[in-house]
Design a protein around this motif. Structure first.
Motif, PDB file in Angstrom:
ATOM      1  N   LEU A   6     -12.907   6.761  12.704  1.00  0.00           N
ATOM      2  CA  LEU A   6     -12.945   8.179  12.392  1.00  0.00           C
ATOM      3  C   LEU A   6     -12.122   8.523  11.174  1.00  0.00           C
ATOM      4  CD1 LEU A   6     -12.992  10.330  15.607  1.00  0.00           C
ATOM      5  CD2 LEU A   6     -14.518  10.395  13.663  1.00  0.00           C
ATOM      6  N   PHE A   7     -11.090   7.726  10.869  1.00  0.00           N
ATOM      7  CA  PHE A   7     -10.316   8.004   9.657  1.00  0.00           C
ATOM      8  C   PHE A   7     -11.209   7.877   8.436  1.00  0.00           C
ATOM      9  CE2 PHE A   7      -7.715   6.631   6.080  1.00  0.00           C
ATOM     10  CZ  PHE A   7      -6.855   7.708   6.002  1.00  0.00           C
ATOM     11  N   LEU A   8     -12.011   6.797   8.403  1.00  0.00           N
ATOM     12  CA  LEU A   8     -12.929   6.623   7.281  1.00  0.00           C
ATOM     13  C   LEU A   8     -13.995   7.699   7.292  1.00  0.00           C
ATOM     14  CD1 LEU A   8     -13.328   2.758   7.354  1.00  0.00           C
ATOM     15  CD2 LEU A   8     -12.015   4.114   5.733  1.00  0.00           C
TER      16      LEU A   8
ATOM     17  N   GLN B 285     -15.424  10.809   4.779  1.00  0.00           N
ATOM     18  CA  GLN B 285     -16.825  10.958   4.433  1.00  0.00           C
ATOM     19  C   GLN B 285     -17.357  12.317   4.844  1.00  0.00           C
ATOM     20  OE1 GLN B 285     -18.449   7.661   6.530  1.00  0.00           O
ATOM     21  NE2 GLN B 285     -17.811   6.152   5.016  1.00  0.00           N
ATOM     22  N   ASN B 286     -16.779  12.872   5.934  1.00  0.00           N
ATOM     23  CA  ASN B 286     -17.247  14.171   6.407  1.00  0.00           C
ATOM     24  C   ASN B 286     -17.184  15.227   5.329  1.00  0.00           C
ATOM     25  OD1 ASN B 286     -17.794  13.439   8.998  1.00  0.00           O
ATOM     26  ND2 ASN B 286     -15.751  13.926   9.774  1.00  0.00           N
TER      27      ASN B 286
ATOM     28  N   PRO C 292     -10.396  20.060  13.522  1.00  0.00           N
ATOM     29  CA  PRO C 292      -9.321  19.462  12.710  1.00  0.00           C
ATOM     30  C   PRO C 292      -9.055  18.002  13.049  1.00  0.00           C
ATOM     31  CG  PRO C 292      -8.643  21.576  13.639  1.00  0.00           C
ATOM     32  CD  PRO C 292      -9.917  21.205  14.312  1.00  0.00           C
ATOM     33  N   MET C 293      -9.384  17.579  14.260  1.00  0.00           N
ATOM     34  CA  MET C 293      -9.245  16.165  14.607  1.00  0.00           C
ATOM     35  C   MET C 293     -10.222  15.319  13.794  1.00  0.00           C
ATOM     36  SD  MET C 293      -8.939  16.474  18.772  1.00  0.00           S
ATOM     37  CE  MET C 293      -7.817  17.663  19.537  1.00  0.00           C
ATOM     38  N   ILE C 294     -11.434  15.828  13.622  1.00  0.00           N
ATOM     39  CA  ILE C 294     -12.460  15.116  12.875  1.00  0.00           C
ATOM     40  C   ILE C 294     -12.228  15.250  11.379  1.00  0.00           C
ATOM     41  CG2 ILE C 294     -14.949  14.941  12.442  1.00  0.00           C
ATOM     42  CD1 ILE C 294     -14.115  14.211  15.309  1.00  0.00           C
TER      43      ILE C 294
ATOM     44  N   ILE D 257     -17.985  15.660  17.188  1.00  0.00           N
ATOM     45  CA  ILE D 257     -17.285  16.768  17.844  1.00  0.00           C
ATOM     46  C   ILE D 257     -17.553  16.746  19.349  1.00  0.00           C
ATOM     47  CG2 ILE D 257     -17.216  19.290  18.065  1.00  0.00           C
ATOM     48  CD1 ILE D 257     -17.691  19.433  15.033  1.00  0.00           C
ATOM     49  N   LEU D 258     -18.808  16.594  19.718  1.00  0.00           N
ATOM     50  CA  LEU D 258     -19.155  16.587  21.141  1.00  0.00           C
ATOM     51  C   LEU D 258     -18.560  15.382  21.857  1.00  0.00           C
ATOM     52  CD1 LEU D 258     -22.903  17.690  20.910  1.00  0.00           C
ATOM     53  CD2 LEU D 258     -20.914  19.097  21.524  1.00  0.00           C
TER      54      LEU D 258
END
Length: 516
Positions: A11-13, A17-18, A129-131, A241-242
């Protein structure tokens, strides 16, 4: 059970990218077009909530665990499809991601939960904010999206986040949270109450999602999120998110253990009614300037902007001391600066240019309405706080010397439920110092039983009590400085509050360290 937490590497990467489509958010906000489904309305502005003030600090909640409260407020159905399963599997493959998020989120998460509940929005939004940023308020993407909620400059401005040489509202935890929720509410109205399309538009921009809906309508296809032809990143964004919400809601089922977060505020917004630099605020409150800066990353120059907002996020246990000390602080002692006497031929623009400030800043610092000056007039040249030599260091606050230090290094044994944030708060140090002293990275996890260095030196307890009678003109800060103690200790020793303030003739008890 072994700690199983979300996706650090994956998820950091993907979090970076998000944000490759964040510029589309700005374009959509600059050039809005009408939805085929709804009439677009101006976004709703919510007034600043009272929930960040004193009256909420004693409110009892149903659960002592903030994660349980978050889980209980989830509203969206999580489909059991391949896209969600893949993101959930990525979360469960990592042992450290959620521990990092929990540590970073601890000071801010309660405030966000309160604001989301106040608006009656799905609690799943707290995972954004986590994502987006892994709860780093200083995060910056390659698209120049900044902060916990990753606003690009134009979208931030459209939703009230000012960005200037003093202040970046995208890094302001309270302001950016309100702006992000304003934006999400606006998008939700645009997409006729569809939260999945709303969250997709937060990532890709409303224009991309609207165009995908129009294409499907023309082809007679469904217009729900799962049926839309969207960029690859956006196809992954909503399932992330889900999946994150699902893992938080079902930690036992998935074998995930999260560091416990108390369901209580860690911070309070203190209204300071004018400019104040962090070095001064830290000395008044009895906390380290570096810690206060860490909690208020929006202050670009280490001082509140002349044009506001005039507030600071302060640990709740120090907020009363800061408010009391500010009430006694002379106006010209609030901001580090210097005095300048106007010479013949001086103009505001010439003086401002010579001292590296703007004319407007100079006028605001001196309460000037016009440009007229007179020879011999005294002007206050506003300082930045950074140049004071005090801000952002890990030195003890100037008034906080209590007793002679011993030379031994203090260590702390990690207990179950501890986080880097809670340990740094317990020992009055910044999280950055804790990481530096122990050779840890910001993504490090800690295990019960491990030992951490929490101070380069520890203080002795040798002190004696003295009585002091308050004189006319005394202030908390002047008394604390006279006896070389912290303002917060004077407040605590004498149980002072805003209803029990200093009065001439009042007797204070002070505990003063033995002279060296």
């Amino acid at each position: 059970m072994k700690v199983r937490t979300a996706l650090l590497a994956a998820l950091f990467l993907s979090g970076c990218q998000n944000l490759s489509h964040q510029d589309d958010r700005a374009l959509a906000a600059i050039e809005p077009s009408k939805s085929p489904q709804v009439n677009k309305k101006a976004h709703k502005r919510h007034p600043a909530p009272s929930l960040f003030g004193d009256d909420q600090l004693d409110a009892a909640e149903e659960s002592d665990d903030l994660w349980v409260r978050i889980s209980n407020d989830m509203q969206l159905d999580v489909p059991d499809n391949d896209r969600v399963r893949r993101q959930r599997a990525a979360i469960l493959r990592s042992d450290s991601h959620m521990a990092t998020i929990a540590s970073r989120a601890e000071p801010y998460l309660y405030l966000m939960v309160e604001e989301i509940e106040r608006r009656g929005l799905p609690m799943e939004l707290v995972t954004i904010p986590m994502i987006e940023s892994m709860f780093d308020p200083t995060a910056r993407s390659r698209s120049n999206a900044v902060g916990l909620w990753q606003f690009v400059p134009q979208t931030g401005r459209n939703f009230g986040l000012r960005h200037d040489r003093w202040y970046d509202g995208r890094k302001d935890v309270l302001a950016s949270t309100r702006a992000a929720l304003d934006y999400l509410e606006y998008l939700n109205r645009f997409f006729d109450g569809d939260w999945l399309n709303t969250m997709a538009a937060y990532n890709a921009g409303e224009g991309r999602v609207r165009n995908a809906i129009v294409r499907n309508q023309k082809r007679g296809r469904p217009t729900d999120y799962w049926s839309l032809d969207l960029p690859r990143e956006t196809l992954q964004y909503v399932p992330k998110i889900l999946a994150m919400a699902d893992v938080i809601s079902n930690m036992d089922q998935y074998g995930v253990s999260m560091p416990a977060l108390a369901n209580e505020p860690k911070l309070r917004a203190v209204e300071i009614e004018g400019q104040l630099d962090i070095a001064t605020a830290a000395n008044l409150a009895g906390v380290r300037a570096s810690q206060l800066k860490e909690l208020n990353p929006a202050l670009v120059r280490g001082v509140t902007s002349p044009s506001g907002p005039h507030r600071l996020l302060v640990p709740v246990e120090y907020a009363d001391a800061l408010e009391l000390a500010l009430a006694d602080l002379p106006r010209n002692n609030r901001v580090t600066g210097r005095d300048y006497r106007v010479n013949r031929g001086d103009t505001l623009s010439l003086i401002a240019s010579r001292h590296g400030v703007s004319v407007n800043e100079l006028k605001m610092a001196n309460n000037l309405s016009g440009h007229a000056l007179r020879t011999g007039q005294s002007l206050r040249i506003p300082g930045s706080g950074v140049s004071s030599g005090q801000a952002f260091t890990d030195a003890e606050p100037a008034v906080a010397k209590r007793s002679r230090p011993a030379t031994n290094v203090a260590q702390y044994t990690v207990k179950s439920g501890d986080t880097l944030w809670s340990i740094s708060r317990k020992h009055g140090i910044s999280q950055q110092s804790l990481l530096k002293w122990n050779g840890l990275s910001a993504k490090a996890t800690i295990k019960p039983g491990s030992r951490l260095i929490v101070s380069g030196k520890s203080a002795t307890a040798s002190s004696s009590s003295v009585s002091y009678q308050v004189r006319r003109g005394d202030s908390l800060s002047s008394i604390a400085a006279k006896f070389q103690v912290a303002v917060v200790d004077v407040v605590r020793w004498n149980q002072l509050d805003r209803r029990n303030h200093l009065q001439p003739g009042q007797t204070l008890t002070l505990f003063v360290g033995d002279p060296g």
